[in-house]
Design a protein around this motif. Structure first.
Motif, PDB file in Angstrom:
ATOM      1  N   UNK A  37      14.645   1.396  26.120  1.00  8.58           N
ATOM      2  CA  UNK A  37      15.351   2.649  25.890  1.00  8.58           C
ATOM      3  C   UNK A  37      15.929   2.580  24.482  1.00  8.58           C
ATOM      4  N   UNK A  38      15.578   3.578  23.653  1.00 11.11           N
ATOM      5  CA  UNK A  38      16.044   3.566  22.269  1.00 11.11           C
ATOM      6  C   UNK A  38      16.747   4.865  21.926  1.00 11.11           C
ATOM      7  N   UNK A  39      17.738   4.751  21.034  1.00 11.45           N
ATOM      8  CA  UNK A  39      18.515   5.910  20.586  1.00 11.45           C
ATOM      9  C   UNK A  39      17.756   6.690  19.523  1.00 11.45           C
ATOM     10  N   UNK A  40      18.234   7.893  19.271  1.00  7.67           N
ATOM     11  CA  UNK A  40      17.631   8.753  18.249  1.00  7.67           C
ATOM     12  C   UNK A  40      17.696   8.121  16.870  1.00  7.67           C
ATOM     13  N   UNK A  41      16.776   8.521  15.985  1.00 10.30           N
ATOM     14  CA  UNK A  41      16.661   7.893  14.671  1.00 10.30           C
ATOM     15  C   UNK A  41      17.634   8.466  13.642  1.00 10.30           C
ATOM     16  N   UNK A  42      17.881   7.693  12.540  1.00 12.57           N
ATOM     17  CA  UNK A  42      18.721   8.192  11.447  1.00 12.57           C
ATOM     18  C   UNK A  42      17.998   9.268  10.630  1.00 12.57           C
ATOM     19  N   UNK A  43      18.740   9.958   9.785  1.00 12.97           N
ATOM     20  CA  UNK A  43      18.205  11.077   9.001  1.00 12.97           C
ATOM     21  C   UNK A  43      17.090  10.628   8.048  1.00 12.97           C
ATOM     22  N   UNK A  44      17.212   9.453   7.438  1.00 23.46           N
ATOM     23  CA  UNK A  44      16.146   8.963   6.542  1.00 23.46           C
ATOM     24  C   UNK A  44      14.839   8.837   7.316  1.00 23.46           C
ATOM     25  N   UNK A  45      14.927   8.363   8.531  1.00 21.75           N
ATOM     26  CA  UNK A  45      13.755   8.254   9.413  1.00 21.75           C
ATOM     27  C   UNK A  45      13.102   9.631   9.547  1.00 21.75           C
ATOM     28  N   UNK A  46      13.902  10.639   9.841  1.00 26.74           N
ATOM     29  CA  UNK A  46      13.385  11.989  10.048  1.00 26.74           C
ATOM     30  C   UNK A  46      12.768  12.554   8.769  1.00 26.74           C
ATOM     31  N   UNK A  47      13.404  12.307   7.622  1.00 22.19           N
ATOM     32  CA  UNK A  47      12.855  12.798   6.352  1.00 22.19           C
ATOM     33  C   UNK A  47      11.511  12.144   6.065  1.00 22.19           C
ATOM     34  N   UNK A  48      11.433  10.833   6.249  1.00 24.42           N
ATOM     35  CA  UNK A  48      10.167  10.141   6.018  1.00 24.42           C
ATOM     36  C   UNK A  48       9.079  10.669   6.940  1.00 24.42           C
ATOM     37  N   UNK A  49       9.441  10.904   8.190  1.00 17.73           N
ATOM     38  CA  UNK A  49       8.470  11.434   9.147  1.00 17.73           C
ATOM     39  C   UNK A  49       7.979  12.815   8.719  1.00 17.73           C
ATOM     40  N   UNK A  50       8.879  13.647   8.210  1.00 18.98           N
ATOM     41  CA  UNK A  50       8.499  14.976   7.733  1.00 18.98           C
ATOM     42  C   UNK A  50       7.499  14.873   6.580  1.00 18.98           C
ATOM     43  N   UNK A  51       7.764  13.984   5.617  1.00 18.60           N
ATOM     44  CA  UNK A  51       6.846  13.813   4.477  1.00 18.60           C
ATOM     45  C   UNK A  51       5.457  13.373   4.945  1.00 18.60           C
ATOM     46  N   UNK A  52       5.425  12.471   5.895  1.00 20.68           N
ATOM     47  CA  UNK A  52       4.147  11.969   6.417  1.00 20.68           C
ATOM     48  C   UNK A  52       3.441  13.064   7.216  1.00 20.68           C
ATOM     49  N   UNK A  53       4.183  13.738   8.075  1.00 23.88           N
ATOM     50  CA  UNK A  53       3.571  14.773   8.919  1.00 23.88           C
ATOM     51  C   UNK A  53       2.974  15.893   8.085  1.00 23.88           C
ATOM     52  N   UNK A  54       3.651  16.319   7.049  1.00 28.05           N
ATOM     53  CA  UNK A  54       3.119  17.402   6.201  1.00 28.05           C
ATOM     54  C   UNK A  54       1.738  17.035   5.653  1.00 28.05           C
ATOM     55  N   UNK A  55       1.581  15.780   5.259  1.00 26.04           N
ATOM     56  CA  UNK A  55       0.288  15.356   4.707  1.00 26.04           C
ATOM     57  C   UNK A  55      -0.783  15.284   5.786  1.00 26.04           C
ATOM     58  N   UNK A  56      -0.429  14.750   6.939  1.00 24.32           N
ATOM     59  CA  UNK A  56      -1.392  14.713   8.038  1.00 24.32           C
ATOM     60  C   UNK A  56      -1.764  16.126   8.477  1.00 24.32           C
ATOM     61  N   UNK A  57      -0.772  17.014   8.560  1.00 16.80           N
ATOM     62  CA  UNK A  57      -1.045  18.401   8.959  1.00 16.80           C
ATOM     63  C   UNK A  57      -2.042  19.069   8.016  1.00 16.80           C
ATOM     64  N   UNK A  58      -1.939  18.764   6.734  1.00 17.53           N
ATOM     65  CA  UNK A  58      -2.834  19.363   5.738  1.00 17.53           C
ATOM     66  C   UNK A  58      -4.269  18.866   5.876  1.00 17.53           C
ATOM     67  N   UNK A  59      -4.467  17.753   6.569  1.00 23.04           N
ATOM     68  CA  UNK A  59      -5.808  17.163   6.701  1.00 23.04           C
ATOM     69  C   UNK A  59      -6.284  17.046   8.151  1.00 23.04           C
ATOM     70  N   UNK A  60      -5.545  17.597   9.075  1.00 25.30           N
ATOM     71  CA  UNK A  60      -5.920  17.454  10.482  1.00 25.30           C
ATOM     72  C   UNK A  60      -7.082  18.375  10.827  1.00 25.30           C
ATOM     73  N   UNK A  61      -7.994  17.892  11.637  1.00 29.10           N
ATOM     74  CA  UNK A  61      -9.071  18.754  12.134  1.00 29.10           C
ATOM     75  C   UNK A  61      -8.479  19.879  12.988  1.00 29.10           C
ATOM     76  N   UNK A  62      -9.153  21.015  13.010  1.00 28.03           N
ATOM     77  CA  UNK A  62      -8.650  22.198  13.709  1.00 28.03           C
ATOM     78  C   UNK A  62      -8.469  21.978  15.207  1.00 28.03           C
ATOM     79  N   UNK A  63      -9.183  21.032  15.788  1.00 29.61           N
ATOM     80  CA  UNK A  63      -9.079  20.817  17.235  1.00 29.61           C
ATOM     81  C   UNK A  63      -7.980  19.825  17.629  1.00 29.61           C
ATOM     82  N   UNK A  64      -7.193  19.353  16.643  1.00 30.48           N
ATOM     83  CA  UNK A  64      -6.084  18.437  16.913  1.00 30.48           C
ATOM     84  C   UNK A  64      -4.753  19.114  16.640  1.00 30.48           C
ATOM     85  N   UNK A  65      -3.742  18.714  17.397  1.00 32.23           N
ATOM     86  CA  UNK A  65      -2.399  19.231  17.154  1.00 32.23           C
ATOM     87  C   UNK A  65      -1.431  18.067  17.012  1.00 32.23           C
ATOM     88  N   UNK A  66      -0.405  18.246  16.160  1.00 32.07           N
ATOM     89  CA  UNK A  66       0.610  17.205  16.039  1.00 32.07           C
ATOM     90  C   UNK A  66       1.580  17.285  17.201  1.00 32.07           C
TER      91      UNK A  66
END
Length: 193
Positions: A37-66
Motif C-alpha cells: 500500500x503506497x501513498x500518493x506521489x509528490x508534485x515533482x512526480x506528477x510533473x515528470x509524469x505529465x512531461x512523459x505522458x505528453x510525449x507518449x500521447x503524441x506517438x501512441x497508435x490510435x487503438x491505444x489509450x493512456x
C-alpha cells in the motif's frame, strides 16, 4: 494453452487485495506474498509524469489509450500492479470493471517513489515481465536516471537501456520515438529517504 496455476494462498491474497478500497490517493498492489500500500506521489512526480505522458500521447497508435493508476491484474501469476501510466487497447473499456488484464498493457511507466524505491526498481522489474508487459520504463528522479526494460521472456526482461536525464530514450514500437528527458526534474535532496 493451459494457464499456470498459482498456489491457493496467493490466489486468496490476490482476491483479498482486489476487494480492498484504499483511501483516495493510495494504491494497493500484490507482489508474491505481499500486499503493498503506497501513498500518493509528490508534485515533482506528477510533473515528470505529465512531461512523459505528453510525449507518449503524441506517438501512441490510435487503438491505444493512456491510463494512469490502473490496476493491472495477473491472476495466473498472483500479481496486481498499478503503474503510474500504462497504455492499453481502447477495446479494454468493453471489459468494464476496475481492473485490466495485465497482458493487455503495452507498456508500464513508473516514476520512482522517494519513500519506497525498491518497489519500482526491484519488485516491478521482477513482476512486469512475469505479468506479460512488454515494456517497462522506470524514471528515477532521485538519481536522475531512467531505464527501459524490454523483450520479456521466461519471466525476465532480456534487454535494458539505461540513460541519464537529458539523454534521448529510444522507445520502440508500437510508439517508435525518442523520449526527450532534459526537462525532467530531480527530487530535492531532502525528499530522498
Amino acid at each position: 494453452m493451459i494457464e499456470p496455476r498459482i498456489p491457493e494462498r496467493q490466489a486468496r491474497l490476490l482476491a483479498y487485495a482486489q476487494g480492498l478500497t484504499p483511501p483516495s490517493g493510495w494504491k494497493v498492489e500484490v507482489s508474491g506474498d505481499a500486499i503493498i500500500v503506497t501513498a500518493g506521489p509528490p508534485v515533482i512526480h506528477q510533473r515528470n509524469l505529465l512531461l512523459v505522458r505528453r510525449q507518449f500521447d503524441a506517438h501512441r497508435p490510435a487503438d491505444l489509450m493512456p491510463s494512469e493508476n490502473t490496476d493491472l491484474a495477473s491472476p495466473h501469476t498472483g500479481r496486481l500492479r498499478n503503474p503510474d501510466l500504462t497504455y492499453i487497447p481502447l477495446a479494454t473499456v468493453e471489459l468494464g470493471g476496475n481492473q485490466v488484464p495485465a497482458e493487455l498493457a503495452v507498456i508500464a511507466v513508473e516514476i520512482v517513489s522517494p519513500s519506497n524505491p525498491e518497489n519500482d526498481l526491484v519488485g516491478k522489474v521482477r513482476d512486469y515481465p512475469r505479468m506479460g508487459i512488454p515494456l517497462y520504463l522506470v524514471i528515477d528522479p532521485r538519481e536522475g536516471t531512467l531505464t527501459l526494460h524490454s523483450e520479456p521472456g521466461n519471466g525476465v526482461y532480456h534487454r535494458r537501456w539505461t540513460g541519464r536525464f537529458g539523454d534521448a530514450a529510444p522507445v520502440p514500437e508500437p510508439f517508435a520515438f525518442e523520449l526527450a528527458t532534459s526537462e525532467l526534474l530531480r527530487y530535492p535532496a531532502d525528499r530522498i529517504s
